[in-house]
Scaffold this motif. Sequence first.
Motif, PDB file in Angstrom:
ATOM      1  N   MET A 199      56.360  95.816  29.414  1.00 23.46           N
ATOM      2  CA  MET A 199      57.660  96.250  28.908  1.00 23.46           C
ATOM      3  C   MET A 199      58.201  97.412  29.713  1.00 23.46           C
ATOM      4  N   GLN A 200      59.493  97.599  29.608  1.00 18.48           N
ATOM      5  CA  GLN A 200      60.176  98.783  30.108  1.00 18.48           C
ATOM      6  C   GLN A 200      60.819  99.488  28.918  1.00 18.48           C
ATOM      7  N   ALA A 201      60.936 100.804  29.011  1.00 15.36           N
ATOM      8  CA  ALA A 201      61.556 101.559  27.917  1.00 15.36           C
ATOM      9  C   ALA A 201      62.370 102.717  28.475  1.00 15.36           C
ATOM     10  N   TRP A 202      63.492 102.975  27.818  1.00 14.41           N
ATOM     11  CA  TRP A 202      64.357 104.093  28.161  1.00 14.41           C
ATOM     12  C   TRP A 202      64.628 104.887  26.883  1.00 14.41           C
ATOM     13  N   THR A 203      64.674 106.193  26.976  1.00 15.18           N
ATOM     14  CA  THR A 203      65.061 107.033  25.832  1.00 15.18           C
ATOM     15  C   THR A 203      66.033 108.106  26.297  1.00 15.18           C
ATOM     16  N   GLN A 204      66.851 108.570  25.365  1.00 15.15           N
ATOM     17  CA  GLN A 204      67.767 109.685  25.638  1.00 15.15           C
ATOM     18  C   GLN A 204      67.967 110.451  24.348  1.00 15.15           C
ATOM     19  N   GLY A 205      67.589 111.721  24.361  1.00 18.72           N
ATOM     20  CA  GLY A 205      67.692 112.535  23.157  1.00 18.72           C
ATOM     21  C   GLY A 205      66.825 111.978  22.040  1.00 18.72           C
ATOM     22  N   ASP A 206      67.200 112.288  20.800  1.00 15.96           N
ATOM     23  CA  ASP A 206      66.441 111.843  19.633  1.00 15.96           C
ATOM     24  C   ASP A 206      66.893 110.490  19.094  1.00 15.96           C
ATOM     25  N   LYS A 207      68.075 110.040  19.477  1.00 16.07           N
ATOM     26  CA  LYS A 207      68.709 108.933  18.764  1.00 16.07           C
ATOM     27  C   LYS A 207      68.901 107.669  19.584  1.00 16.07           C
ATOM     28  N   HIS A 208      68.467 107.673  20.849  1.00 11.45           N
ATOM     29  CA  HIS A 208      68.714 106.518  21.689  1.00 11.45           C
ATOM     30  C   HIS A 208      67.420 106.044  22.343  1.00 11.45           C
ATOM     31  N   SER A 209      67.121 104.766  22.187  1.00 13.82           N
ATOM     32  CA  SER A 209      65.991 104.181  22.899  1.00 13.82           C
ATOM     33  C   SER A 209      66.218 102.682  23.066  1.00 13.82           C
ATOM     34  N   LEU A 210      65.669 102.157  24.160  1.00 14.27           N
ATOM     35  CA  LEU A 210      65.761 100.734  24.450  1.00 14.27           C
ATOM     36  C   LEU A 210      64.409 100.287  24.988  1.00 14.27           C
ATOM     37  N   VAL A 211      63.866  99.216  24.419  1.00 16.53           N
ATOM     38  CA  VAL A 211      62.597  98.645  24.877  1.00 16.53           C
ATOM     39  C   VAL A 211      62.846  97.183  25.211  1.00 16.53           C
ATOM     40  N   ARG A 212      62.416  96.767  26.423  1.00 11.27           N
ATOM     41  CA  ARG A 212      62.649  95.394  26.852  1.00 11.27           C
ATOM     42  C   ARG A 212      61.366  94.780  27.397  1.00 11.27           C
ATOM     43  N   VAL A 213      61.052  93.560  26.963  1.00 11.49           N
ATOM     44  CA  VAL A 213      59.889  92.828  27.466  1.00 11.49           C
ATOM     45  C   VAL A 213      60.264  92.166  28.789  1.00 11.49           C
ATOM     46  N   ILE A 214      59.378  92.302  29.796  1.00  9.46           N
ATOM     47  CA  ILE A 214      59.649  91.666  31.084  1.00  9.46           C
ATOM     48  C   ILE A 214      58.614  90.598  31.437  1.00  9.46           C
ATOM     49  N   GLU A 215      57.455  90.622  30.811  1.00 10.57           N
ATOM     50  CA  GLU A 215      56.416  89.599  31.003  1.00 10.57           C
ATOM     51  C   GLU A 215      55.640  89.465  29.696  1.00 10.57           C
ATOM     52  N   PRO A 216      55.104  88.263  29.401  1.00  8.71           N
ATOM     53  CA  PRO A 216      55.144  87.013  30.175  1.00  8.71           C
ATOM     54  C   PRO A 216      56.524  86.360  30.102  1.00  8.71           C
ATOM     55  N   LYS A 217      56.680  85.311  30.876  1.00  7.89           N
ATOM     56  CA  LYS A 217      57.982  84.663  31.021  1.00  7.89           C
ATOM     57  C   LYS A 217      58.541  84.202  29.687  1.00  7.89           C
ATOM     58  N   LYS A 218      57.671  83.690  28.799  1.00  9.68           N
ATOM     59  CA  LYS A 218      58.170  83.149  27.523  1.00  9.68           C
ATOM     60  C   LYS A 218      58.711  84.231  26.600  1.00  9.68           C
ATOM     61  N   ASP A 219      58.331  85.505  26.826  1.00 12.07           N
ATOM     62  CA  ASP A 219      58.820  86.608  26.003  1.00 12.07           C
ATOM     63  C   ASP A 219      59.846  87.473  26.720  1.00 12.07           C
ATOM     64  N   ALA A 220      60.026  87.257  28.030  1.00 12.19           N
ATOM     65  CA  ALA A 220      60.914  88.106  28.819  1.00 12.19           C
ATOM     66  C   ALA A 220      62.329  88.106  28.255  1.00 12.19           C
ATOM     67  N   GLY A 221      62.919  89.283  28.193  1.00 13.47           N
ATOM     68  CA  GLY A 221      64.282  89.424  27.698  1.00 13.47           C
ATOM     69  C   GLY A 221      64.372  89.863  26.256  1.00 13.47           C
ATOM     70  N   ASN A 222      63.308  89.679  25.471  1.00 15.03           N
ATOM     71  CA  ASN A 222      63.310  90.220  24.111  1.00 15.03           C
ATOM     72  C   ASN A 222      63.449  91.741  24.194  1.00 15.03           C
ATOM     73  N   ALA A 223      64.333  92.298  23.395  1.00 11.76           N
ATOM     74  CA  ALA A 223      64.610  93.720  23.518  1.00 11.76           C
ATOM     75  C   ALA A 223      65.004  94.318  22.172  1.00 11.76           C
ATOM     76  N   THR A 224      64.801  95.616  22.061  1.00 14.60           N
ATOM     77  CA  THR A 224      65.134  96.359  20.841  1.00 14.60           C
ATOM     78  C   THR A 224      65.901  97.610  21.228  1.00 14.60           C
ATOM     79  N   LEU A 225      67.012  97.849  20.564  1.00 16.66           N
ATOM     80  CA  LEU A 225      67.859  99.013  20.820  1.00 16.66           C
ATOM     81  C   LEU A 225      67.958  99.869  19.560  1.00 16.66           C
ATOM     82  N   LEU A 226      67.685 101.151  19.695  1.00 13.71           N
ATOM     83  CA  LEU A 226      67.914 102.121  18.626  1.00 13.71           C
ATOM     84  C   LEU A 226      69.021 103.059  19.079  1.00 13.71           C
ATOM     85  N   LYS A 227      70.057 103.180  18.255  1.00 14.52           N
ATOM     86  CA  LYS A 227      71.183 104.044  18.596  1.00 14.52           C
ATOM     87  C   LYS A 227      71.751 104.647  17.332  1.00 14.52           C
ATOM     88  N   ASP A 228      71.660 105.969  17.225  1.00 13.35           N
ATOM     89  CA  ASP A 228      72.232 106.683  16.076  1.00 13.35           C
ATOM     90  C   ASP A 228      71.751 106.106  14.746  1.00 13.35           C
TER      91      ASP A 228
END
Length: 256
Positions: free
Chosen positions: A67-96
Motif C-alpha cells: 500500500m501507499q499512504a499520504w497524510t496531512q495534518g490531523d484530518k486528512h489521510s489517503l491509503v491505496r492498495v497497489i498490490e496484488p493486482k486483484k486488490d490494486a486500486g482499493n482506497a480509503t480517504l479520510l477528510k474532515d
Amino acid sequence: MSLLFIVFTLCPLHTFASEAISKEAISTNITAKEIIRQAMNHWRGVSSYSQMSMTIHRPDWQRIMTMQAWTQGDKHSLVRVIEPKKDAGNATLLKDNNMWTFSPKINRVIKIPSSMMNQSWMGSDFSNKDISKSTEILEQYEHQLKQVFKQDGHTVYVIIAIPNEDAAVVWGKEILYVRDDFVLLEEQFWDQDGKLVKTMKAMEVAELGGRMLATRLRMNNHEKPDEWTEMATKNAEFDVALNAHVFTLSNLRNPR
C-alpha cells in the motif's frame, strides 16, 4: 497513525521486564493528553508519504498487500492498495472526519457511516478508523497518566483514555504505552464490559524518514488468538509537499 498508525495484554498494567517509577517521581509538566498528541504528531508529521505492506494471517491462509499512504495534518489521510493486482486500486480517504472508500471492482465511491468506522478494513484486524490514523482519541476521550517505567534506556508512559460521556465511540477505554521519544509502543482496545478485545503492538522500532518509528505493528484479536494482521512500513517521508488534489474524491477514484 492510524497509519495509523498505528500497539498488548495488560494485567493489570504491564508485563514487560522494567524498572517501575512512582508517579511522585515523574519530573515532567507534560500532560497525558499532550503525550498522546505528540505521539500522533510524531507518527503523522505535518504531512507524510509512506509505503507499507500488510500481512493478514489466518490459521488456514495468509494474504499480503502492498500500500501507499499520504497524510496531512490531523484530518486528512489517503491509503491505496497497489498490490496484488486483484486488490490494486482499493482506497480509503479520510477528510474532515468523513470517510470514503473506492472499489475498482464495482467502480463506486462509498461513504462510510460513523457506525461502520470500526468495521474491518479489507478483511484485516485493523478497522477503517485504525487504517486512517484517526486522531479521535484526542477529541473524545479524557486521559490519565497511570504508570511510568524504564525500558531499554527509555521512559515509557502508560496512559488510560476514557471516552467522554457523550462520545460516539465503541470502546470502553483504550490504554496506550508511549516512549519518551513519542514512539507509540502499544495500544489496547477494551469494550464497555471491561474486556480486552484487541491489541496493537510495536514488534520492531527503527529509524525511518529521519525519526524513530514503530516500523512493524501487529494487531491481535484476543477472541481469536491464531488470527493477526501485521503492518510493516518500508519507506516513510515526513513534512513533504502535497498537492491539495491528493485528498479529493476525484483522486480517490482516479489517481493521477
